[in-house]
Design a protein around this motif. Structure first.
Motif, PDB file in Angstrom:
ATOM      1  N   LYS A 111       0.857  -1.187   0.000  1.00 32.60           N
ATOM      2  CA  LYS A 111       0.000   0.000   0.000  1.00 32.60           C
ATOM      3  C   LYS A 111       0.895   1.239   0.000  1.00 32.60           C
ATOM      4  N   VAL A 112       0.433   2.320  -0.641  1.00 33.95           N
ATOM      5  CA  VAL A 112       1.256   3.510  -0.857  1.00 33.95           C
ATOM      6  C   VAL A 112       0.562   4.756  -0.315  1.00 33.95           C
ATOM      7  N   TRP A 113       1.349   5.646   0.295  1.00 32.82           N
ATOM      8  CA  TRP A 113       0.901   6.963   0.746  1.00 32.82           C
ATOM      9  C   TRP A 113       1.868   8.005   0.198  1.00 32.82           C
ATOM     10  N   THR A 114       1.333   9.204  -0.098  1.00 31.67           N
ATOM     11  CA  THR A 114       2.171  10.309  -0.551  1.00 31.67           C
ATOM     12  C   THR A 114       1.766  11.581   0.183  1.00 31.67           C
ATOM     13  N   TRP A 115       2.702  12.525   0.261  1.00 32.93           N
ATOM     14  CA  TRP A 115       2.405  13.837   0.841  1.00 32.93           C
ATOM     15  C   TRP A 115       3.470  14.838   0.417  1.00 32.93           C
ATOM     16  N   GLY A 116       3.138  16.124   0.619  1.00 33.92           N
ATOM     17  CA  GLY A 116       4.051  17.214   0.278  1.00 33.92           C
ATOM     18  C   GLY A 116       3.519  18.065  -0.850  1.00 33.92           C
ATOM     19  N   PHE A 117       4.420  18.609  -1.653  1.00 28.80           N
ATOM     20  CA  PHE A 117       4.064  19.492  -2.762  1.00 28.80           C
ATOM     21  C   PHE A 117       3.408  18.689  -3.871  1.00 28.80           C
ATOM     22  N   GLY A 118       2.176  19.084  -4.240  1.00 32.30           N
ATOM     23  CA  GLY A 118       1.404  18.317  -5.213  1.00 32.30           C
ATOM     24  C   GLY A 118       1.436  18.838  -6.631  1.00 32.30           C
ATOM     25  N   GLY A 119       2.224  19.882  -6.896  1.00 28.53           N
ATOM     26  CA  GLY A 119       2.278  20.457  -8.238  1.00 28.53           C
ATOM     27  C   GLY A 119       2.577  19.422  -9.311  1.00 28.53           C
ATOM     28  N   TYR A 120       1.974  19.614 -10.496  1.00 27.96           N
ATOM     29  CA  TYR A 120       2.156  18.742 -11.658  1.00 27.96           C
ATOM     30  C   TYR A 120       1.569  17.349 -11.463  1.00 27.96           C
ATOM     31  N   GLY A 121       0.770  17.165 -10.391  1.00 29.48           N
ATOM     32  CA  GLY A 121       0.155  15.866 -10.134  1.00 29.48           C
ATOM     33  C   GLY A 121       1.108  14.834  -9.569  1.00 29.48           C
ATOM     34  N   ARG A 122       2.260  15.266  -9.065  1.00 27.84           N
ATOM     35  CA  ARG A 122       3.305  14.331  -8.630  1.00 27.84           C
ATOM     36  C   ARG A 122       2.908  13.393  -7.506  1.00 27.84           C
ATOM     37  N   LEU A 123       1.856  13.730  -6.740  1.00 29.34           N
ATOM     38  CA  LEU A 123       1.455  12.860  -5.632  1.00 29.34           C
ATOM     39  C   LEU A 123       0.544  11.716  -6.070  1.00 29.34           C
ATOM     40  N   GLY A 124       0.027  11.803  -7.295  1.00 28.99           N
ATOM     41  CA  GLY A 124      -0.770  10.707  -7.846  1.00 28.99           C
ATOM     42  C   GLY A 124      -2.225  10.682  -7.442  1.00 28.99           C
ATOM     43  N   HIS A 125      -2.751  11.796  -6.915  1.00 26.71           N
ATOM     44  CA  HIS A 125      -4.135  11.827  -6.442  1.00 26.71           C
ATOM     45  C   HIS A 125      -5.104  12.471  -7.426  1.00 26.71           C
ATOM     46  N   GLY A 126      -4.677  12.704  -8.650  1.00 27.98           N
ATOM     47  CA  GLY A 126      -5.571  13.254  -9.658  1.00 27.98           C
ATOM     48  C   GLY A 126      -5.759  14.754  -9.561  1.00 27.98           C
ATOM     49  N   ASP A 127      -4.887  15.443  -8.817  1.00 28.33           N
ATOM     50  CA  ASP A 127      -4.972  16.897  -8.696  1.00 28.33           C
ATOM     51  C   ASP A 127      -3.567  17.468  -8.452  1.00 28.33           C
ATOM     52  N   ASN A 128      -3.504  18.766  -8.253  1.00 31.12           N
ATOM     53  CA  ASN A 128      -2.228  19.448  -8.002  1.00 31.12           C
ATOM     54  C   ASN A 128      -2.132  19.958  -6.569  1.00 31.12           C
ATOM     55  N   LYS A 129      -2.961  19.444  -5.671  1.00 30.90           N
ATOM     56  CA  LYS A 129      -3.023  19.947  -4.300  1.00 30.90           C
ATOM     57  C   LYS A 129      -1.868  19.422  -3.450  1.00 30.90           C
ATOM     58  N   ASN A 130      -1.377  20.308  -2.563  1.00 31.08           N
ATOM     59  CA  ASN A 130      -0.413  19.889  -1.552  1.00 31.08           C
ATOM     60  C   ASN A 130      -1.130  19.028  -0.526  1.00 31.08           C
TER      61      ASN A 130
END
Length: 162
Positions: free
Chosen positions: A127-146
């Motif tokens: 299972k995977v979790w991400t956090w931090g700066f969300g620019g360019y969709g880098r967190l993988g959640h379908g948005d650009n939100k931090n």
């Protein structure tokens, strides 16, 4: 990009390089370390990552710790530590010692990876979790939100492995 983390087979953590934002975890900020220094407040490290101005590790028990510059939520503690400082300028409260990420204490984290301003962790089940700066969709959640706290990457939580 200006500091490094190493850990021994026994899980002792060492850091060196820039400590402008407390990212070495030595309890202070500002001075650079040209020689590796032991981070005595954490033991049993099994995986480590160094972001631009922060650090993140998981120990052998699977608990995750982070420290350094909290801007954009890169530390995963639910805040970016922002406050109005001298001259009405935004400043950030540095975390200069490793601090457990409370939202993940029920998980056994096996891997940590850091980009310049974001973190990805994986537990022992994949299972995977991400956090931090969300620019360019880098967190993988379908948005650009931090994300100021770890957020499940739904794709890896709901898709059965072949």
């Amino acid at each position: 990009d200006k500091h490094s983390l190493w850990f021994t087979r026994n899980g002792a953590l060492y850091t060196s390089g820039s400590n402008e934002f407390g990212q070495l975890g030595t309890g202070q900020s500002g001075s650079n370390n040209v020689n590796p220094s032991l981070v005595s407040t954490i033991e049993g490290v099994r995986t480590a990552g160094a972001g631009r101005s922060f650090s993140c590790v998981a120990n052998k028990a699977g608990k995750v710790y982070s420290w350094g510059y909290p801007k954009d939520g890169v530390l995963g503690h639910g805040t970016e530590g922002k406050f109005l400082g001298t001259g009405n300028r935004w400043e950030y409260s540095l975390e200069v010692r490793p601090r457990v990420i409370e939202e993940l204490v029920a998980e056994t984290i096996a891997e940590v990876a850091c980009g310049a301003a974001h973190t990805i962790v994986t537990n022992i089940e994949g299972k995977v979790w991400t956090w931090g700066f969300g620019g360019y969709g880098r967190l993988g959640h379908g948005d650009n939100k931090n994300q100021f706290s770890p957020k499940k990457l739904e794709h890896f939580h709901n898709v059965p492995e072949p």
